[in-house]
Design a protein around this motif. Structure first.
Motif, PDB file in Angstrom:
ATOM      1  N   LYS A 186       0.862  -1.179   0.000  1.00 51.90           N
ATOM      2  CA  LYS A 186       0.000   0.000   0.000  1.00 51.90           C
ATOM      3  C   LYS A 186       0.897   1.228   0.000  1.00 51.90           C
ATOM      4  O   LYS A 186       1.590   1.512   0.979  1.00 51.90           O
ATOM      5  N   VAL A 187       0.924   1.945  -1.115  1.00 55.89           N
ATOM      6  CA  VAL A 187       1.799   3.115  -1.261  1.00 55.89           C
ATOM      7  C   VAL A 187       0.959   4.378  -1.215  1.00 55.89           C
ATOM      8  O   VAL A 187      -0.100   4.467  -1.844  1.00 55.89           O
ATOM      9  N   ILE A 188       1.433   5.361  -0.459  1.00 53.69           N
ATOM     10  CA  ILE A 188       0.679   6.604  -0.296  1.00 53.69           C
ATOM     11  C   ILE A 188       0.935   7.545  -1.466  1.00 53.69           C
ATOM     12  O   ILE A 188       1.972   7.479  -2.126  1.00 53.69           O
ATOM     13  N   ASP A 189      -0.034   8.424  -1.713  1.00 58.67           N
ATOM     14  CA  ASP A 189       0.076   9.356  -2.829  1.00 58.67           C
ATOM     15  C   ASP A 189       1.182  10.380  -2.619  1.00 58.67           C
ATOM     16  O   ASP A 189       1.881  10.759  -3.555  1.00 58.67           O
TER      17      ASP A 189
ATOM     18  N   VAL B 282      12.720  -1.783   2.408  1.00 56.87           N
ATOM     19  CA  VAL B 282      11.710  -2.391   3.263  1.00 56.87           C
ATOM     20  C   VAL B 282      12.273  -2.422   4.676  1.00 56.87           C
ATOM     21  O   VAL B 282      13.349  -2.988   4.909  1.00 56.87           O
ATOM     22  N   VAL B 283      11.572  -1.805   5.622  1.00 60.04           N
ATOM     23  CA  VAL B 283      12.044  -1.750   7.012  1.00 60.04           C
ATOM     24  C   VAL B 283      11.230  -2.710   7.873  1.00 60.04           C
ATOM     25  O   VAL B 283       9.994  -2.679   7.866  1.00 60.04           O
TER      26      VAL B 283
ATOM     27  N   ALA C 299       6.863   5.891   2.454  1.00 55.66           N
ATOM     28  CA  ALA C 299       6.087   5.788   1.219  1.00 55.66           C
ATOM     29  C   ALA C 299       4.971   4.764   1.271  1.00 55.66           C
ATOM     30  O   ALA C 299       4.128   4.741   0.377  1.00 55.66           O
ATOM     31  N   GLY C 300       4.927   3.905   2.294  1.00 51.59           N
ATOM     32  CA  GLY C 300       3.854   2.926   2.339  1.00 51.59           C
ATOM     33  C   GLY C 300       4.092   1.812   3.333  1.00 51.59           C
ATOM     34  O   GLY C 300       5.047   1.842   4.125  1.00 51.59           O
ATOM     35  N   LEU C 301       3.202   0.807   3.274  1.00 54.20           N
ATOM     36  CA  LEU C 301       3.209  -0.296   4.226  1.00 54.20           C
ATOM     37  C   LEU C 301       2.957  -1.626   3.519  1.00 54.20           C
ATOM     38  O   LEU C 301       2.334  -1.676   2.451  1.00 54.20           O
ATOM     39  N   ILE C 302       3.431  -2.694   4.145  1.00 53.25           N
ATOM     40  CA  ILE C 302       3.051  -4.055   3.770  1.00 53.25           C
ATOM     41  C   ILE C 302       2.642  -4.747   5.060  1.00 53.25           C
ATOM     42  O   ILE C 302       3.433  -4.841   5.997  1.00 53.25           O
ATOM     43  N   ARG C 303       1.412  -5.220   5.111  1.00 54.21           N
ATOM     44  CA  ARG C 303       0.912  -5.845   6.333  1.00 54.21           C
ATOM     45  C   ARG C 303       0.908  -7.370   6.205  1.00 54.21           C
ATOM     46  O   ARG C 303       0.688  -7.903   5.120  1.00 54.21           O
ATOM     47  N   PRO C 304       1.138  -8.077   7.321  1.00 56.05           N
ATOM     48  CA  PRO C 304       1.056  -9.541   7.313  1.00 56.05           C
ATOM     49  C   PRO C 304      -0.378  -9.992   7.001  1.00 56.05           C
ATOM     50  O   PRO C 304      -1.308  -9.213   7.193  1.00 56.05           O
ATOM     51  N   PRO C 305      -0.551 -11.238   6.542  1.00 56.28           N
ATOM     52  CA  PRO C 305       0.487 -12.244   6.294  1.00 56.28           C
ATOM     53  C   PRO C 305       1.295 -11.909   5.048  1.00 56.28           C
ATOM     54  O   PRO C 305       0.748 -11.369   4.081  1.00 56.28           O
ATOM     55  N   LEU C 306       2.573 -12.224   5.089  1.00 56.73           N
ATOM     56  CA  LEU C 306       3.466 -11.848   4.006  1.00 56.73           C
ATOM     57  C   LEU C 306       3.441 -12.867   2.864  1.00 56.73           C
ATOM     58  O   LEU C 306       3.362 -14.075   3.101  1.00 56.73           O
TER      59      LEU C 306
END
Length: 211
Positions: free
Chosen positions: A45-48, A76-77, A187-194
């Protein structure tokens, strides 16, 4: 019982912060506001409008790590700790699969993974680097003393908490991944499950679409 209550509290806190962060970073689109041209993404999910981070200095095995150190690549952090019994090794194993795909793409500005320890009391910069290299040798690693560490993670919308466990302790922490763009901006997020393959495709698509 205390452990169970503490876990419930940190989950509730992380959920609340996540919802607040999402509403602030991912507001509904307004009529007439065209989103920037970004590739179709599967799990990211990337923000505008990316957000600059407050200045920070973390400590890696090779010295200071700052925003300048992260520029030029999508990063990726992931925050965790080397004594983590489950979430951290599982996540790093999943992300190593994505890292292998990135390496095979042979891009000069390939995406990178930054693993930040939220347990500086036990995790030295050298120890974190050795731990992460077991999963993939290209992983960037760092930590920091308080209050610098807390300020950095809060700026990313991530939380952690020290939890007593017998004669020792463990660390409860966010499992969400944060995306930094090549300007080292949030710039955005990645949420589990991966989903490692999808993460790899997303980051390669972002890399190719970003100057």
């Amino acid at each position: 019982m205390n452990r169970k209550i503490t876990t419930i509290l940190i989950v509730a806190l992380a959920t609340g912060l996540g919802l607040a962060l999402s509403s602030r970073l991912f507001p509904p689109s307004l009529p007439g506001n065209a989103a920037p041209a970004l590739p179709a993404l599967e799990v990211s999910k990337v923000i505008d409008t990316p957000r600059a981070l407050a200045p920070f200095t973390l400590q890696s095995a090779d010295g200071a790590l700052t925003a300048e150190s992260l520029k030029g690549h999508w990063t990726v952090v992931f925050v965790g700790f080397t004594h983590c019994p489950d979430v951290c090794p599982t996540t790093l194993t999943d992300l190593a699969k994505a890292q292998k795909i990135w390496a095979e793409a042979k891009l000069p500005n390939a995406p990178r993974l930054l693993f930040v320890s939220i347990d500086p009391e036990r995790d030295t910069p050298a120890g974190i680097a050795e731990y992460a290299a077991y999963f993939h040798p290209d992983t960037l690693t760092a930590t920091a003393a308080e209050p610098q560490l807390g300020a950095f993670t809060r700026d990313l919308g991530l939380v952690y908490m020290k939890v007593p466990q017998g004669d020792s302790y463990t660390m409860d922490h966010s499992a969400t991944l944060v995306l930094l763009n090549p300007k080292a901006e949030f710039a955005g997020l990645i949420r589990p499950p991966l989903k490692p393959d999808a993460i790899a495709r997303d980051l390669l698509a972002l890399t190719k679409a970003t100057p």
